[in-house]
Design an enzyme around this catalytic site. Sequence first.
Site, PDB file in Angstrom:
ATOM      1  N   TYR A 165       0.879  -1.199  -0.072  1.00  0.00           N
ATOM      2  CA  TYR A 165       0.126  -0.084  -0.040  1.00  0.00           C
ATOM      3  C   TYR A 165       1.006   1.192  -0.181  1.00  0.00           C
ATOM      4  CZ  TYR A 165      -3.992  -2.918   1.022  1.00  0.00           C
ATOM      5  OH  TYR A 165      -5.102  -3.992   1.095  1.00  0.00           O
ATOM      6  N   CYS A 166       1.062   1.818  -1.047  1.00  0.00           N
ATOM      7  CA  CYS A 166       1.632   3.106  -1.236  1.00  0.00           C
ATOM      8  C   CYS A 166       1.133   4.288  -0.951  1.00  0.00           C
ATOM      9  CB  CYS A 166       2.550   3.125  -2.800  1.00  0.00           C
ATOM     10  SG  CYS A 166       3.749   4.372  -2.772  1.00  0.00           S
ATOM     11  N   ILE A 167       0.899   4.825   0.010  1.00  0.00           N
ATOM     12  CA  ILE A 167       0.081   5.667   0.607  1.00  0.00           C
ATOM     13  C   ILE A 167       0.909   7.270   0.617  1.00  0.00           C
ATOM     14  CG2 ILE A 167      -1.387   6.533   2.400  1.00  0.00           C
ATOM     15  CD1 ILE A 167      -1.986   4.003   0.878  1.00  0.00           C
TER      16      ILE A 167
END
Length: 202
Positions: A165-167
């Site tokens: 999950y690249c947030i």
Amino acid sequence: MNRSSYSLPVLTFVALGFFATVADAKDPAAKATAPDKAAVGAAPTKPATTIMNKEELRKTLTPEQFAVTCESATEPPFRNAYWNNKEPGIYVDVISGEALFASVHKFDSGSGWPSFTATLKKDAVVEKKDASHGMIRIEARAAKSDAHLGHVFNDGPKEAGGLRYCINSASLKFIPVAKLKEAGYAEYLPLFVKPAGEPAIK
């Protein structure tokens, strides 16, 4: 029809209404209605989705936070608040305060953005197809506020499920372990406690 043909039913109806009124006056409890069976013991409803009022959000969010959460912008890598944050705690939606991620699932992906292998709650993040910028990606959005968070990739650590999950930091607010109880997130404290009962350091 003459007047005498309907006078009797009318008088009867009026008389019944009068006696019913007198009965209610004598016994006020007779008017009380039984509780709705559907409401008794009903399961609590799921929190309603936070409606994003963009004009209000412009006043409460920074320009970068607004651009990311409301306009699906992307902040610069390595130049954001949490990409290298190693302090234990949780990350909540900057708009609704909904708990989204935890430091126990955070890892260094080398991308320059906060990266996680999982969400704190399965239904806290919604995944949608994103065909912008000539690419097909999976967008991550906050379920409660519909804020844009970032994207989900399948190149994460295999031992942790393989997801990344690249947030965007701008879509998050960090709550350190020491302030979880004070901020109303005490339910997540067990994530950071070792078997011996001491606070975790990682």
